[in-house]
Design a protein around this motif. Sequence first.
Motif, PDB file in Angstrom:
ATOM      1  N   LEU A  87       7.946  11.915  -2.059  1.00  0.00           N
ATOM      2  CA  LEU A  87       7.651  10.659  -1.348  1.00  0.00           C
ATOM      3  C   LEU A  87       6.600  10.894  -0.270  1.00  0.00           C
ATOM      4  CD1 LEU A  87      11.088   8.849  -0.882  1.00  0.00           C
ATOM      5  CD2 LEU A  87       9.104   8.037  -2.158  1.00  0.00           C
ATOM      6  N   ASP A  88       6.716  12.011   0.438  1.00  0.00           N
ATOM      7  CA  ASP A  88       5.733  12.367   1.459  1.00  0.00           C
ATOM      8  C   ASP A  88       4.370  12.627   0.809  1.00  0.00           C
ATOM      9  OD1 ASP A  88       4.950  12.940   4.164  1.00  0.00           O
ATOM     10  OD2 ASP A  88       4.943  15.076   3.614  1.00  0.00           O
ATOM     11  N   LEU A  89       4.354  13.286  -0.335  1.00  0.00           N
ATOM     12  CA  LEU A  89       3.102  13.551  -1.049  1.00  0.00           C
ATOM     13  C   LEU A  89       2.433  12.242  -1.481  1.00  0.00           C
ATOM     14  CD1 LEU A  89       1.245  15.777  -2.196  1.00  0.00           C
ATOM     15  CD2 LEU A  89       2.579  15.633  -4.302  1.00  0.00           C
ATOM     16  N   ILE A  90       3.226  11.296  -1.944  1.00  0.00           N
ATOM     17  CA  ILE A  90       2.676   9.980  -2.311  1.00  0.00           C
ATOM     18  C   ILE A  90       2.051   9.327  -1.084  1.00  0.00           C
ATOM     19  CG2 ILE A  90       3.245   7.637  -3.087  1.00  0.00           C
ATOM     20  CD1 ILE A  90       5.438   8.931  -4.874  1.00  0.00           C
ATOM     21  N   GLN A  91       2.740   9.424   0.047  1.00  0.00           N
ATOM     22  CA  GLN A  91       2.217   8.851   1.289  1.00  0.00           C
ATOM     23  C   GLN A  91       0.880   9.497   1.670  1.00  0.00           C
ATOM     24  OE1 GLN A  91       3.607   6.283   2.926  1.00  0.00           O
ATOM     25  NE2 GLN A  91       2.021   6.273   4.482  1.00  0.00           N
ATOM     26  N   VAL A  92       0.790  10.823   1.558  1.00  0.00           N
ATOM     27  CA  VAL A  92      -0.457  11.535   1.867  1.00  0.00           C
ATOM     28  C   VAL A  92      -1.563  11.084   0.912  1.00  0.00           C
ATOM     29  CG1 VAL A  92      -1.575  13.813   1.838  1.00  0.00           C
ATOM     30  CG2 VAL A  92       0.658  13.530   2.923  1.00  0.00           C
ATOM     31  N   PHE A  93      -1.235  10.969  -0.373  1.00  0.00           N
ATOM     32  CA  PHE A  93      -2.206  10.532  -1.375  1.00  0.00           C
ATOM     33  C   PHE A  93      -2.737   9.146  -1.038  1.00  0.00           C
ATOM     34  CE2 PHE A  93      -2.732   9.132  -6.058  1.00  0.00           C
ATOM     35  CZ  PHE A  93      -4.062   9.528  -6.091  1.00  0.00           C
ATOM     36  N   VAL A  94      -1.850   8.223  -0.737  1.00  0.00           N
ATOM     37  CA  VAL A  94      -2.260   6.848  -0.442  1.00  0.00           C
ATOM     38  C   VAL A  94      -3.063   6.789   0.853  1.00  0.00           C
ATOM     39  CG1 VAL A  94      -1.405   4.535   0.127  1.00  0.00           C
ATOM     40  CG2 VAL A  94      -0.391   5.810  -1.766  1.00  0.00           C
ATOM     41  N   GLU A  95      -2.643   7.508   1.869  1.00  0.00           N
ATOM     42  CA  GLU A  95      -3.393   7.517   3.133  1.00  0.00           C
ATOM     43  C   GLU A  95      -4.773   8.140   2.947  1.00  0.00           C
ATOM     44  OE1 GLU A  95      -1.271   9.099   6.511  1.00  0.00           O
ATOM     45  OE2 GLU A  95       0.468   7.849   6.115  1.00  0.00           O
ATOM     46  N   THR A  96      -4.871   9.172   2.123  1.00  0.00           N
ATOM     47  CA  THR A  96      -6.167   9.797   1.847  1.00  0.00           C
ATOM     48  C   THR A  96      -7.072   8.818   1.111  1.00  0.00           C
ATOM     49  OG1 THR A  96      -5.101  11.970   1.724  1.00  0.00           O
ATOM     50  CG2 THR A  96      -7.318  11.779   0.810  1.00  0.00           C
ATOM     51  N   LEU A  97      -6.522   8.134   0.112  1.00  0.00           N
ATOM     52  CA  LEU A  97      -7.295   7.104  -0.585  1.00  0.00           C
ATOM     53  C   LEU A  97      -7.752   6.026   0.391  1.00  0.00           C
ATOM     54  CD1 LEU A  97      -5.153   6.600  -3.818  1.00  0.00           C
ATOM     55  CD2 LEU A  97      -7.426   7.629  -3.695  1.00  0.00           C
ATOM     56  N   ASP A  98      -6.862   5.638   1.290  1.00  0.00           N
ATOM     57  CA  ASP A  98      -7.164   4.597   2.278  1.00  0.00           C
ATOM     58  C   ASP A  98      -8.315   5.030   3.188  1.00  0.00           C
ATOM     59  OD1 ASP A  98      -6.369   1.963   3.027  1.00  0.00           O
ATOM     60  OD2 ASP A  98      -5.625   2.813   4.911  1.00  0.00           O
ATOM     61  N   LYS A  99      -8.321   6.286   3.596  1.00  0.00           N
ATOM     62  CA  LYS A  99      -9.396   6.781   4.468  1.00  0.00           C
ATOM     63  C   LYS A  99     -10.716   6.902   3.697  1.00  0.00           C
ATOM     64  CE  LYS A  99      -7.036   8.874   8.181  1.00  0.00           C
ATOM     65  NZ  LYS A  99      -7.059   8.019   9.302  1.00  0.00           N
ATOM     66  N   CYS A 100     -10.649   7.343   2.452  1.00  0.00           N
ATOM     67  CA  CYS A 100     -11.869   7.511   1.657  1.00  0.00           C
ATOM     68  C   CYS A 100     -12.502   6.178   1.271  1.00  0.00           C
ATOM     69  CB  CYS A 100     -11.570   8.319   0.397  1.00  0.00           C
ATOM     70  SG  CYS A 100     -11.285  10.056   0.730  1.00  0.00           S
ATOM     71  N   PHE A 101     -11.681   5.173   0.998  1.00  0.00           N
ATOM     72  CA  PHE A 101     -12.193   3.889   0.537  1.00  0.00           C
ATOM     73  C   PHE A 101     -12.102   2.792   1.591  1.00  0.00           C
ATOM     74  CE2 PHE A 101     -10.850   5.897  -3.522  1.00  0.00           C
ATOM     75  CZ  PHE A 101     -12.103   5.973  -4.097  1.00  0.00           C
ATOM     76  N   GLU A 102     -11.638   3.110   2.789  1.00  0.00           N
ATOM     77  CA  GLU A 102     -11.486   2.129   3.862  1.00  0.00           C
ATOM     78  C   GLU A 102     -10.711   0.908   3.364  1.00  0.00           C
ATOM     79  OE1 GLU A 102     -15.554   1.615   4.753  1.00  0.00           O
ATOM     80  OE2 GLU A 102     -15.748   3.684   5.412  1.00  0.00           O
ATOM     81  N   ASN A 103      -9.417   1.006   3.429  1.00  0.00           N
ATOM     82  CA  ASN A 103      -8.481  -0.001   2.903  1.00  0.00           C
ATOM     83  C   ASN A 103      -8.559  -0.064   1.380  1.00  0.00           C
ATOM     84  OD1 ASN A 103      -7.454  -0.732   5.402  1.00  0.00           O
ATOM     85  ND2 ASN A 103      -9.072  -2.244   5.720  1.00  0.00           N
ATOM     86  N   VAL A 104      -8.010   0.951   0.776  1.00  0.00           N
ATOM     87  CA  VAL A 104      -8.055   1.078  -0.683  1.00  0.00           C
ATOM     88  C   VAL A 104      -7.411  -0.129  -1.352  1.00  0.00           C
ATOM     89  CG1 VAL A 104      -5.893   2.375  -0.879  1.00  0.00           C
ATOM     90  CG2 VAL A 104      -7.658   2.677  -2.603  1.00  0.00           C
ATOM     91  N   CYS A 105      -7.992  -0.534  -2.453  1.00  0.00           N
ATOM     92  CA  CYS A 105      -7.421  -1.615  -3.249  1.00  0.00           C
ATOM     93  C   CYS A 105      -7.535  -1.235  -4.727  1.00  0.00           C
ATOM     94  CB  CYS A 105      -8.115  -2.941  -2.965  1.00  0.00           C
ATOM     95  SG  CYS A 105      -9.815  -2.997  -3.534  1.00  0.00           S
ATOM     96  N   GLU A 106      -6.986  -2.057  -5.560  1.00  0.00           N
ATOM     97  CA  GLU A 106      -6.961  -1.778  -6.995  1.00  0.00           C
ATOM     98  C   GLU A 106      -8.376  -1.606  -7.564  1.00  0.00           C
ATOM     99  OE1 GLU A 106      -5.046  -3.731 -11.039  1.00  0.00           O
ATOM    100  OE2 GLU A 106      -4.524  -4.566  -9.090  1.00  0.00           O
ATOM    101  N   LEU A 107      -9.320  -2.380  -7.087  1.00  0.00           N
ATOM    102  CA  LEU A 107     -10.698  -2.283  -7.581  1.00  0.00           C
ATOM    103  C   LEU A 107     -11.325  -0.927  -7.260  1.00  0.00           C
ATOM    104  CD1 LEU A 107     -12.067  -5.865  -6.844  1.00  0.00           C
ATOM    105  CD2 LEU A 107     -11.439  -4.880  -9.052  1.00  0.00           C
ATOM    106  N   ASP A 108     -10.962  -0.332  -6.124  1.00  0.00           N
ATOM    107  CA  ASP A 108     -11.467   1.003  -5.803  1.00  0.00           C
ATOM    108  C   ASP A 108     -11.020   2.009  -6.851  1.00  0.00           C
ATOM    109  OD1 ASP A 108     -12.804   0.312  -3.391  1.00  0.00           O
ATOM    110  OD2 ASP A 108     -10.881   0.333  -2.340  1.00  0.00           O
ATOM    111  N   LEU A 109      -9.781   1.875  -7.299  1.00  0.00           N
ATOM    112  CA  LEU A 109      -9.273   2.783  -8.328  1.00  0.00           C
ATOM    113  C   LEU A 109      -9.995   2.568  -9.658  1.00  0.00           C
ATOM    114  CD1 LEU A 109      -5.418   2.676  -7.688  1.00  0.00           C
ATOM    115  CD2 LEU A 109      -7.110   4.227  -6.735  1.00  0.00           C
ATOM    116  N   ILE A 110     -10.379   1.356  -9.935  1.00  0.00           N
ATOM    117  CA  ILE A 110     -11.059   1.048 -11.192  1.00  0.00           C
ATOM    118  C   ILE A 110     -12.504   1.556 -11.177  1.00  0.00           C
ATOM    119  CG2 ILE A 110     -11.909  -0.836 -12.658  1.00  0.00           C
ATOM    120  CD1 ILE A 110      -9.414  -2.437 -11.692  1.00  0.00           C
TER     121      ILE A 110
END
Length: 187
Positions: A87-110
């Motif tokens: 669960l902590d790893l998922i949190q780190v992954f999501v926060e890292t995505l958020d920092k890299c994409f500045e408020n990550v959204c589904e389109l960023d993943l696409i």
Amino acid sequence: MIKAILIFNNHGKPRLAKFFTHYNEDDQQQIVRETFHLVSKRDDNVCNFLEGGTLIGGADYRLVYRHYATLYFVFCVDSSESELGILDLIQVFVETLDKCFENVCELDLIFHIDKVHHILAELVMGGMVLETNMTEILTRIEEQSKIEKQEAGLSAAPARAAAAVKNINLPNISTSNIHLPNLPSFK
């Protein structure tokens, strides 16, 4: 060990599927569907881990997931992994995505799936957790971005050089004013 990492939206559309155990494509699609049905029907107020589906290993494996806005982040792990650690790893992954994409959204993943895979590769490789320090992960991502920008500059150099040569203003030289010395002929 982590067996699979899945990200799908609220409608079950997979946005990332990374398997660390070999499955053929049909089985992978079945696993994503089954995992979506197991995870999506759960209430938001229940715990975030449950027994794995029949296709992914059943009782020997756990699905650890988090639901953020329109995306489910699901890690399928064996009994050697700590559910709270995942669960902590998922949190780190999501926060890292958020920092890299500045408020990550589904389109960023696409549209930036290559960068998402690179970020994931900094966290997990071969089903084993490599790094959980977000600062370290972001440093590696920034280094990779600098290298990519340098390579993009180098690959564009020949085109820029050709354009520069075309734009050079050379004086118009008449060939009638050029006198060449008599060269010996070879027979």
